[in-house]
Design an enzyme around this catalytic site. Structure first.
Site, PDB file in Angstrom:
ATOM      1  N   ASP A 193     -20.049   3.553  -0.926  1.00 12.56           N
ATOM      2  CA  ASP A 193     -20.307   2.438  -0.008  1.00 12.56           C
ATOM      3  C   ASP A 193     -21.654   2.628   0.692  1.00 12.56           C
ATOM      4  OD1 ASP A 193     -17.522   1.141  -0.102  1.00 12.56           O
ATOM      5  OD2 ASP A 193     -17.058   3.190   0.470  1.00 12.56           O
ATOM      6  N   ARG A 252     -24.457   1.894  -1.693  1.00 16.06           N
ATOM      7  CA  ARG A 252     -24.646   0.441  -1.816  1.00 16.06           C
ATOM      8  C   ARG A 252     -25.410  -0.108  -0.620  1.00 16.06           C
ATOM      9  NH1 ARG A 252     -18.395  -0.191  -3.768  1.00 16.06           N
ATOM     10  NH2 ARG A 252     -18.777  -0.142  -6.018  1.00 16.06           N
ATOM     11  N   HIS A 275     -12.257   4.813   3.642  1.00 11.86           N
ATOM     12  CA  HIS A 275     -12.803   4.095   2.489  1.00 11.86           C
ATOM     13  C   HIS A 275     -11.815   2.965   2.204  1.00 11.86           C
ATOM     14  CE1 HIS A 275     -14.479   3.029  -1.336  1.00 11.86           C
ATOM     15  NE2 HIS A 275     -13.393   3.393  -2.001  1.00 11.86           N
ATOM     16  N   ARG A 308       0.827  -1.192   0.000  1.00 10.02           N
ATOM     17  CA  ARG A 308       0.000   0.000   0.000  1.00 10.02           C
ATOM     18  C   ARG A 308       0.877   1.264   0.000  1.00 10.02           C
ATOM     19  NH1 ARG A 308      -4.356   1.862   4.597  1.00 10.02           N
ATOM     20  NH2 ARG A 308      -5.791   2.917   3.212  1.00 10.02           N
ATOM     21  N   ASN A 333      -8.083   6.433  -5.544  1.00 11.39           N
ATOM     22  CA  ASN A 333      -7.831   5.714  -4.294  1.00 11.39           C
ATOM     23  C   ASN A 333      -6.344   5.553  -4.016  1.00 11.39           C
ATOM     24  OD1 ASN A 333     -10.421   5.116  -3.182  1.00 11.39           O
ATOM     25  ND2 ASN A 333     -10.780   3.768  -4.927  1.00 11.39           N
TER      26      ASN A 333
END
Length: 301
Positions: A146, A149, A173, A86, A118
């Site tokens: 999110d 959804r 997120h 990451r 992102n």
């Protein structure tokens, strides 16, 4: 008054955002910017065919023109490679953001910058540093998709419209995001009081919401319709000063970092940040999420 929205990154996500903005028909012009001129040319030619149903014009533009738009949407960013950490991904995206934002300078003083790339929370933090704009003018899409959804899933479960459900996914997120069940409601009634919700495996619901994007990517290679619709609605809320409340990546003073909480947005960007009632466990998860992000963001001060 002429209004311009610049979209930096004209790939599938950027083009879908442009298309969604066209269909909503609230902006005068959309400017597409990309390092590959042929992509911009192809997308603008394709999108121009939608002008039968929209007065919003889409054209290619320079980075300098993008820097003078009312809203600057940044979708440009690197995707994570297999085996890449990451930290390595963030380092690559830092360099991309540095190049993108540097090319747009000087940026219009009252511009609102919306991050979609992102990891959105960290890149929002970095973008604020690089643009030099006030914090309220730089925010990310965060957990808005999110939460959308989640609301669609709950709407099917309870047989009510998704717009009638008030529920949020909060925090990062990403890996540490969570559903704020305690504050969720329908018609003023706590969501957890509904028998249909009590019967759910809430941990599994949380996993399903968090992993939906990966399922879509596995099946078709990318996601863009949901984020396109969400981003277009955010641009509309800013440009038309709608004062809508959405869960977005914003700087939360009390937590000392950028993460998703409910925020009111209007012409000036983020106009108010809201504290919502959380259970003890949810509060712990919010702080854990903040601590994780704060540690990473500290490397990019």
């Amino acid at each position: 008054m002429s209004s311009k929205i610049a979209i930096v990154g004209a790939g599938s996500v950027g083009a879908t955002i442009a298309y969604a903005i066209m269909l909503r028909n609230f902006a005068s012009e959309v400017l597409l910017v990309d390092v590959v001129p042929d992509i911009v040319r192809g997308q603008t030619l394709d999108l121009s065919d939608a002008n039968l149903v929209s007065t919003t014009k889409v054209r290619g533009a320079t980075s300098q023109e993008a820097g003078q738009a009312n809203i600057i949407v940044i979708t440009a960013g690197a995707k994570q490679k297999e085996g890449e950490s990451r930290t390595e991904l963030i380092d690559r995206n830092y360099k991309i953001l540095e190049s993108v934002i540097g090319a747009m300078k000087p940026i219009r003083e009252d511009a609102v910058v919306l991050l979609v790339s992102n990891p959105v929370d960290i890149l929002t933090h970095i973008a604020h540093k690089l643009t030099g704009l006030p914090r309220n003018q730089v925010f990310g899409s965060g957990t808005f998709l999110d939460s959308s959804r989640l609301r669609v899933f709950l709407a099917k479960t309870l047989h009510v419209a998704a717009s009638s459900i008030h529920a949020y996914v909060l925090g990062e997120h990403g890996d540490s995001q969570f559903i704020a069940w305690d504050s969720a409601s329908v018609a003023g009634k706590p969501l957890l009081s509904f028998p249909e919700i009590q019967e759910l495996d809430r941990d599994q619901v949380e996993k399903d919401i968090a992993s939906k994007a990966m399922e879509i990517i596995k099946l078709k290679g990318a996601t863009y319709y949901g984020i396109g619709a969400c981003t277009a609605s955010l641009c509309e809320a800013v440009l038309l000063d709608k004062h809508e409340v959405r869960p977005l990546s914003v700087y939360v003073e009390s937590l000392g970092t950028v993460l998703s909480v409910p925020a009111k947005i209007g012409y000036n960007g983020v106009e108010q940040i809201f504290d919502i009632p959380l259970s003890y466990q949810e509060t712990e998860r919010l702080h854990k999420s903040a601590d994780s992000l704060k540690e990473i963001c500290a490397k990019y001060e």
